[in-house]
Structure formats: structure tokens, C-alpha cells
Scaffold this motif. Structure first.
Motif, PDB file in Angstrom:
ATOM      1  N   ASP A   2      32.383  47.945  55.699  1.00 15.49           N
ATOM      2  CA  ASP A   2      32.041  48.990  54.731  1.00 15.49           C
ATOM      3  C   ASP A   2      31.803  48.417  53.336  1.00 15.49           C
ATOM      4  OD1 ASP A   2      32.458  50.541  56.884  1.00 15.49           O
ATOM      5  OD2 ASP A   2      34.090  51.743  56.063  1.00 15.49           O
ATOM      6  N   ASP A   3      32.731  47.581  52.868  1.00 14.77           N
ATOM      7  CA  ASP A   3      32.629  47.049  51.504  1.00 14.77           C
ATOM      8  C   ASP A   3      33.168  45.626  51.451  1.00 14.77           C
ATOM      9  OD1 ASP A   3      31.708  49.418  49.926  1.00 14.77           O
ATOM     10  OD2 ASP A   3      33.583  50.274  50.714  1.00 14.77           O
ATOM     11  N   LEU A   4      32.656  44.879  50.446  1.00 18.92           N
ATOM     12  CA  LEU A   4      33.205  43.569  50.106  1.00 18.92           C
ATOM     13  C   LEU A   4      34.074  43.753  48.866  1.00 18.92           C
ATOM     14  CD1 LEU A   4      30.029  41.300  50.479  1.00 18.92           C
ATOM     15  CD2 LEU A   4      31.755  41.839  52.194  1.00 18.92           C
ATOM     16  N   VAL A   5      35.354  43.414  48.971  1.00 24.82           N
ATOM     17  CA  VAL A   5      36.289  43.641  47.867  1.00 24.82           C
ATOM     18  C   VAL A   5      36.325  42.450  46.913  1.00 24.82           C
ATOM     19  CG1 VAL A   5      38.680  44.169  47.258  1.00 24.82           C
ATOM     20  CG2 VAL A   5      37.661  45.157  49.330  1.00 24.82           C
ATOM     21  N   GLY A   6      36.371  41.241  47.433  1.00 24.87           N
ATOM     22  CA  GLY A   6      36.411  40.059  46.573  1.00 24.87           C
ATOM     23  C   GLY A   6      37.057  38.881  47.268  1.00 24.87           C
ATOM     24  N   GLN A   7      37.081  37.764  46.546  1.00 22.14           N
ATOM     25  CA  GLN A   7      37.678  36.544  47.085  1.00 22.14           C
ATOM     26  C   GLN A   7      39.082  36.358  46.521  1.00 22.14           C
ATOM     27  OE1 GLN A   7      35.143  33.163  46.426  1.00 22.14           O
ATOM     28  NE2 GLN A   7      33.298  34.234  47.085  1.00 22.14           N
ATOM     29  N   GLN A   8      39.986  35.838  47.326  1.00 23.17           N
ATOM     30  CA  GLN A   8      41.336  35.568  46.868  1.00 23.17           C
ATOM     31  C   GLN A   8      42.000  34.559  47.795  1.00 23.17           C
ATOM     32  OE1 GLN A   8      42.656  39.851  48.271  1.00 23.17           O
ATOM     33  NE2 GLN A   8      44.483  38.676  47.795  1.00 23.17           N
ATOM     34  N   GLN A   9      43.009  33.885  47.261  1.00 29.59           N
ATOM     35  CA  GLN A   9      43.785  32.940  48.072  1.00 29.59           C
ATOM     36  C   GLN A   9      44.986  33.680  48.639  1.00 29.59           C
ATOM     37  OE1 GLN A   9      45.666  29.414  46.222  1.00 29.59           O
ATOM     38  NE2 GLN A   9      44.378  28.208  47.591  1.00 29.59           N
ATOM     39  N   VAL A  10      45.183  33.550  49.935  1.00 28.72           N
ATOM     40  CA  VAL A  10      46.249  34.303  50.587  1.00 28.72           C
ATOM     41  C   VAL A  10      47.197  33.346  51.298  1.00 28.72           C
ATOM     42  CG1 VAL A  10      44.826  36.352  50.904  1.00 28.72           C
ATOM     43  CG2 VAL A  10      44.880  34.616  52.697  1.00 28.72           C
ATOM     44  N   VAL A  11      48.431  33.780  51.450  1.00 26.30           N
ATOM     45  CA  VAL A  11      49.451  33.023  52.176  1.00 26.30           C
ATOM     46  C   VAL A  11      49.434  33.476  53.637  1.00 26.30           C
ATOM     47  CG1 VAL A  11      51.901  32.468  52.339  1.00 26.30           C
ATOM     48  CG2 VAL A  11      50.858  32.855  50.095  1.00 26.30           C
ATOM     49  N   VAL A  12      49.210  32.533  54.546  1.00 23.04           N
ATOM     50  CA  VAL A  12      49.056  32.859  55.963  1.00 23.04           C
ATOM     51  C   VAL A  12      50.426  33.054  56.611  1.00 23.04           C
ATOM     52  CG1 VAL A  12      48.148  32.071  58.173  1.00 23.04           C
ATOM     53  CG2 VAL A  12      46.907  31.569  56.063  1.00 23.04           C
TER      54      VAL A  12
END
Length: 721
Positions: free
Chosen positions: A646-656
């Protein structure tokens, strides 16, 4: 003092010494062996023997003692190296590793294996040099220098006595704390008799009477303190000082013959003459091995009288993982605070906004610094393969040159340990199936020696590992014929990439006969599955007659992920940023229907399978009109797909966060993470999502006869003129 406190340090350092020993043995030129390499191999065995003796590991000490004596003959030129002798040395190294593992696990080493390796070493010594190793190294040949040299001082006599494995010497501890000093003095007491103690924390001297050589004392103590914090020198004992004048009175004049000068050589210090040597120590008789190292150590000690600090520390992997986990939680908390602050009035809360910006920057730097602790060079992996290539090539009767590139490229420790087995299968496969026999290569106009290259490099957020051979390449027709024979669904219209991927099919093998190297069809399918389990994929490139390249693409780490946040309905998902190629809004002219309800998207003359995320994962409230969605072009396992979101929110670094460990395995999902608002977002598995989508479509389709299907017929949807 509980000496078991030092066990783990000994095990780790002995393991490193054995790894260095194997590396030097594999690099040895049997025709013109490098003296420095021979000395390094000898020192490794000598150090392990010293530590094993201190900790009471008798079997390990006995094996290294025999090995050390044999190595001493080798470095003195008394034993000429051959390929089979190097093989015996490598076998001995393997036996030492097994014995070390046994002691580490609290067991006794295999007695039968121990006796077998001892017989092998003894037999080698008897056949090649006519000597028995049990008594140690043979006596040194008489020195040609005349004995009528200037009389040695008491200090030099004491030094010679100490070097030969007996006498009194001063062991100086430099910059050692009081608590540790007490433990070290107690340890020295187990190596001999402590006569006197003096000095302060800067330089604390222990006068030791012992039959153990300087090298053995240093080898043992260096498992407890750094070499720069230890200095060993001879001390002229009172008895030796008094004996010196008497000896000089009885000694003949310098002009006398060497035969007449013999009584002078008998006037050694009392400590030496009274103490029979326990065993000869070859290390003390090799000037190129010992003499240069001592002044270097002393020079450092004098430059830093307070003792030099170690440049590294040994830390348990569990502790590092705990720190990484805590930093991950800190990043999540920082994201929550950042999201809260972003909703406040900026001008009215300027200091808070600036503080959060600084916190974000520092948290990111901390995260990168902590993650770098787990990163180790690929040399950790590549160093294992000279042995594999050497032994496999020997079994196959092939001549192979191994080349490694990018050894300094770093990868997460957890991945380096997991990539070793898959890489071993690929290397053995290239040696067996890829590189031809020497006569066949010569007939084809190639050098008799085949070339195998292992390379590693960074590319974006991934590491690229390649196994390259200059062999015959993959045979397309042979692979297709074998696939049909195995009942696989293949066709002549398949692309080369799809045909090459057939070698990863379970049970697939083109070997004519089963050997101990290959032929059972087991291994390559496991390779692909393991690499996929690490979040990577395998690409194969091959040209007939020129060779094959197998490329492994892996993420640098599994703990932190650069991701793209996407929204489907009210749900938030994360796509690995390394898998995202581009995004676009599809038009009806670019969408085509396939047989059944499959849809493909045409992107620059390439038809990509369309995967509607909301259908695959049963997300309610999502956009269903294809032209209203956003197509994210992603790549997984060498194939491209178009994910509809539906939408692209943005880029971010996440902890897996491992979903399977904390919950259960979910199809189409590789892991999970916690967003800034505290909600959980699933990290999508590109290939798994496509398979899940196909499975659900198959389940919805009514059963029809195969003849009624128009396979791969492409019909345009309604188009607006």
C-alpha cells in the motif's frame, strides 16, 4: 592457587598455536624449507609441551615432546623433508588437536591413537636419522672452536647452566599487581624452589632454583602474563662465585692445547654438576630461535618499567552477545523517544530535540562499535582450506594451486562459523567435478596445475564470497539428461541460470562412481539450504572449457538490518534493504495475466511474478486494485519479484529478533523487530513469500485437466486506449 583457573587460557592459546603450525606446514617448500617457518613450527610444539607439562596433561606433553625432537632434527638439517613426512607432521598436529579437545572436555585422550602416533614418529626417526626419540634430541656435535678461550665469568657460567636446563636464575615480574603476583610466585614454586623474593610492583624479582629451562619457564608463565611482563636472567649463586677463583687457579694457561684445557670445562658451578639434566631442551641450543627474542623482550621491559598493557583481551562470545542485545534494546528505546519527541512542538522544546538528535547519533556510533566486536576477518575461514585442497587433490590425483583474495574482509563471527561447512562442500565439488585431471588439462592446452580461487569482498550491505575454478565448466546437456533421469521437471527452454541451479537439487550428482569425495548426491542441497538460512543466496556462472564461479551473497550480520518499512492495510512490515532494487506504480499496460490467476509485471522487457503481500499474509483492509498499489521490485535467490504494497514508509535500521526461537516458524517471514512505537513488525522473506503466495493460489484453483491449461500463454488485461 587453583591451577585450573588457567586451563581455558591454555586451551585457547594452544589452539591458536596448532592453527599456526598447520599453516606453516602447508606453506613449507620441501625442497628448500624456510628456516623461520621451521623455527615457528618448533616453537609452537615447544610452547604447548611446556604448558601441558605444567597442567599435568601427560599424553599431550609426551606427544609434543617426541614431535618437538623430530622437528629439531628437521630444522638442523638432519632430517630431509619430503611430502610424506609433512603428511606425518600434519597427522601429528591433528592428533594434538584431538588430545587438546579431550582434555578440554574433561576426558582422557584415546590411548590407542596416542600409542599409534608415538610409534609413527619413532619409526620415522629410526628410518630417516637412525635415532631413538625417547631419549630426546641427540647430543650436539663438538664445536670446532678451541677450548683455550678466555675464562668465562661466574655470571656467564650461571647463564649457561640455566640455559642447559638447570641452575639459579632471576625471574622478574614487571608491572604485575600484588594479587596476581602472589599467584605467579606460587606457580613458580611448582617449577622449582623459590630462594628469594625482592622488589616492588614495578619490578618484582624471584630467585628460582630449577632444573627447567628458561624457555619452559617462559612458555608456562606466558599463559598467565604477557611476555612483556616477564624477564628471565641468570644469577651467579654464591657457590658459583666462590668456585670461580679455584677453577681459575687449576685452569691451564690460554696457550695450552684443547686437550690440556679439559679440567677447565669440568669446573662448572655446583648447581649444574649436582643436577642431572631431566631432558635436553633443543630450543636452548638454537641461537636463531632464542637469542634474538630475549633482547627484544628486555628492551620493551626497560622502555616501560611499569609493564606494558595488553593490546587485546579474551572475552566470552556470550558476553559480547549480551552487550549486542542490550545495545539493540537501547536503539529501540531511542527510537521510541525519538518518535515521541517528533510529535512535540519543535521551537518550544529545542533543547530536547537537540538532545535527542545527539542521543541518536551516539546510539548509532555505539551500535556500530559494538557490532564491530563480532566482526572477524575471512582469513579465519580461508585458513582452513589449504589443508582441504591439499588432501582432496592428493586423493583425486590432481595438481591444484589455491589462491585466496580478500582475507581481511570482515564478517560476523556467527556467519563465519556457519559458512565453513557449505564452503567446504563447494570447494570439494570444484576440485572433483570442476578441475580436470592433469593429462586432460594438458590435452586441452591448459597448464597441468589447476587453479582454485577463494575470494571475499564487501558490496553494499552484503559480503560476496566466490569459489572460482578454471576447470571444464558445467555441461548443460549432461545436467538436463541427469535431471530427467532423476525425474525432475525440466525443459530445453530453461535458461542457463536455471539449469545450473539443478546441481542443488536433493540427490542430484553427475559423478560416475561413488567415492569418499563425492558421488552420493548429498551435500549441495544442504549447502543451498544453509546459505538461505543465513539470509543469503547462491549464484552460479559457468562457461564451457573456461571454468565455473559459484557466488555466495550474505548479509554482513544477522543482528542488525537496514530495512525499508512498508505498509499493507494497517500492518507494518520490513523488507531487507539489500533486497530492494526499485519501486514504481504499475499501470494496466504493464500488467499481464498468466494461466490461472497468476499476474506478471513487465519492467523494461522483463516479466516479473507479482506477489500481493495482503493475499499471501491475509492482511485485511489492504488495497486490492492493482493500479492503486506500489510495486516494490525485490531480488531473492537470484530471481526478481514485484511485491504489491500500500505505502512506502521509509528506511530505518532495525534490531533483528529471531521469531522461530521466541515463537515459531512463520511461512514468508524470516524474523521480527520492535518499532519505535513499541509495536512488532515482521521482516519478510522474499523467496518464502513468493512460495507462500503460489501455494495459496494453487489451493484456491479448481482442479482441471492438464490438457485444458494453456501453459505460459500471455493475455493482456483490459487496456485503456
Amino acid at each position: 592457587m587453583d591451577i585450573t583457573d588457567f586451563y581455558e587460557t591454555f586451551f585457547e592459546e594452544a589452539e591458536e598455536l596448532l592453527a599456526d603450525m598447520e599453516r606453516h606446514l602447508l606453506e613449507l617448500d620441501v625442497d628448500e624449507p624456510d628456516v623461520e617457518q621451521l623455527n615457528a613450527i618448533f616453537r609452537a610444539a615447544h610452547s604447548i609441551k611446556g604448558g601441558a607439562g605444567t597442567f599435568g596433561f601427560d599424553v599431550l606433553q609426551k606427544t609434543t615432546h617426541l614431535f618437538e625432537n623430530l622437528l629439531d632434527h628437521t630444522r638442523k638439517g638432519e632430517l630431509a623433508l619430503r611430502s610424506d613426512i609433512v603428511d606425518t607432521f600434519l597427522e601429528t598436529k591433528d592428533m594434538l588437536s584431538d588430545q587438546l579437545d579431550a582434555y578440554r572436555n574433561g576426558d582422557e585422550p584415546d590411548q590407542e591413537a596416542f600409542e599409534r602416533i608415538c610409534r609413527t614418529l619413532q619409526q620415522l626417526a629410526l628410518e630417516e636419522i637412525g635415532q631413538d626419540l625417547e631419549g630426546g634430541a641427540p647430543p650436539s656435535k663438538p664445536e670446532p672452536e678451541p677450548a683455550a678461550t678466555p675464562e668465562p665469568s661466574a655470571e656467564s657460567q650461571a647463564a649457561d647452566s640455566a640455559a642447559d636446563g638447570g641452575g639459579r636464575r632471576v625471574v622478574a615480574l614487571l608491572g604485575v599487581a600484588d594479587k596476581d603476583r602472589e599467584l605467579l610466585v606460587e606457580e613458580l614454586g611448582q617449577l622449582g624452589e623459590v630462594i628469594e623474593q625482592r622488589g616492588d610492583q614495578t619490578r618484582y624479582e624471584v630467585v628460582l632454583e630449577s632444573t627447567i629451562s628458561d624457555d619452559d619457564i617462559e612458555a608456562v608463565m606466558c599463559f598467565i602474563v604477557d611476555a612483556d611482563q616477564l624477564e628471565i636472567s641468570a644469577e651467579a649463586a654464591p657457590a658459583a662465585s666462590e668456585a670461580a677463583p679455584a677453577a681459575s687457579e687449576e685452569a691451564p694457561a690460554p696457550s695450552e692445547s684443547p686437550t690440556q684445557a679439559e679440567p677447565s670445562s669440568q669446573s662448572a658451578p655446583a648447581a649444574t654438576s649436582a643436577t642431572p639434566p631431566a631432558e635436553p631442551q633443543p630450543a636452548t641450543k638454537a641461537p636463531d630461535d632464542k637469542v634474538p627474542a630475549k633482547p627484544k623482550s628486555k628492551a620493551k621491559a626497560k622502555a616501560k618499567p611499569g609493564g606494558s598493557e595488553s593490546t587485546s583481551i579474551r572475552v566470552s562470545v556470550d558476553k559480547v552477545d549480551q552487550i549486542i542485545n542490550l545495545v539493540g534494546e537501547l536503539i529501540i528505546t531511542q527510537s521510541m523517544l525519538d518518535q515521541t519527541v517528533s510529535e512535540l512542538d519543535g521551537p518550544a522544546n529545542g533543547n530536547l530535540v537537540n538532545g535527542m538528535s545527539l542521543l541518536q547519533r551516539n546510539a548509532r556510533d555505539l551500535q556500530e562499535a559494538v557490532m564491530s566486536i563480532r566482526m572477524i576477518p575471512m582469513d579465519f575461514v580461508f585458513s582452513r582450506f589449504p589443508r582441504v585442497v591439499r588432501e582432496t587433490a592428493g586423493k583425486l590425483g590432481k595438481e591444484i594451486e589455491l589462491v585466496t583474495e580478500g582475507e581481511s574482509t570482515e564478517l560476523d563471527k556467527s556467519l563465519t562459523e556457519r559458512i565453513i561447512d557449505p564452503l567446504t562442500h563447494l570447494v570439494r565439488n570444484s576440485l572433483d567435478h570442476g578441475i580436470e585431471m592433469p593429462d586432460d588439462r594438458e590435452a586441452a592446452g591448459k597448464p597441468r596445475t589447476g587453479k582454485l580461487t577463494l575470494s571475499a569482498r564487501h558490496q553494499g550491505g552484503n559480503i560476496i564470497i566466490e569459489v572460482i575454478d578454471d576447470g571444464a565448466g558445467l555441461n548443460r546437456d549432461k545436467l538436463l539428461a541427469k535431471a530427467r533421469e532423476n525425474g525432475l521437471n525440466v525443459s530445453d527452454s530453461m535458461s542457463d541460470d536455471e539449469v545450473w541451479q539443478l546441481i542443488f537439487a536433493p540427490g542430484f550428482s553427475t559423478a560416475k562412481a561413488v567415492t569418499d569425495v563425492s558421488g552420493r548426491g548429498v551435500g549441495m542441497d544442504v549447502v543451498k539450504r544453509n546459505i538461505q538460512g543465513m539470509g543469503g543466496h547462491v549464484v552460479i556462472m559457468s562457461r564451457p572449457g573456461e571454468g565455473t564461479t559459484i557466488r555466495i551473497v550474505l548479509p554482513l550480520t544477522l543482528a542488525i538490518l537496514d530495512g525499508m518499512s512498508i505498509k499493507v492495510g494497517e500492518e507494518m512490515f520490513i523488507l531487507p534493504l539489500s533486497a530492494v532494487l526499485e519501486s514504481l506504480q504499475p499501470t494496466r499496460e504493464e500488467l499481464y495475466a498468466m494461466a490461472g490467476d497468476d499476474v506478471v509485471l513487465k519492467v523494461r522487457d522483463e516479466y516479473l511474478p507479482v506477489v500481493a503481500v495482503h493475499e499471501a499474509l491475509d492482511v485485511a483492509g489492504a488495497k486490492t486494485e492493482l493500479t492503486e498499489t506500489i510495486a516494490v521490485i525485490v531480488q531473492g535467490e537470484g530471481r526478481r519479484y514485484a511485491l504489491l504494497v500500500d505505502d512506502l514508509v521509509g528506511q530505518q535500521q532495525v534490531v533483528v529478533k529471531n521469531l522461530e526461537t521466541n515463537y515459531r516458524k512463520v511461512p514468508g517471514v524470516s524474523a521480527a523487530t520492535i518499532l519505535g512505537d513499541g509495536s512488532v513488525a515482521l521482516i519478510l522473506d522474499i523467496t518464502g513469500l513468493h512460495k507462500l503466495s503460489r501455494a495459496k493460489k494453487e489451493a484456491r484453483r479448481p482442479r482441471r485437466d492438464a490438457d485444458s491449461l494453456e501453459a505460459f500463454s500471455v493475455n493482456e488485461l483490459e487496456t485503456s486506449s
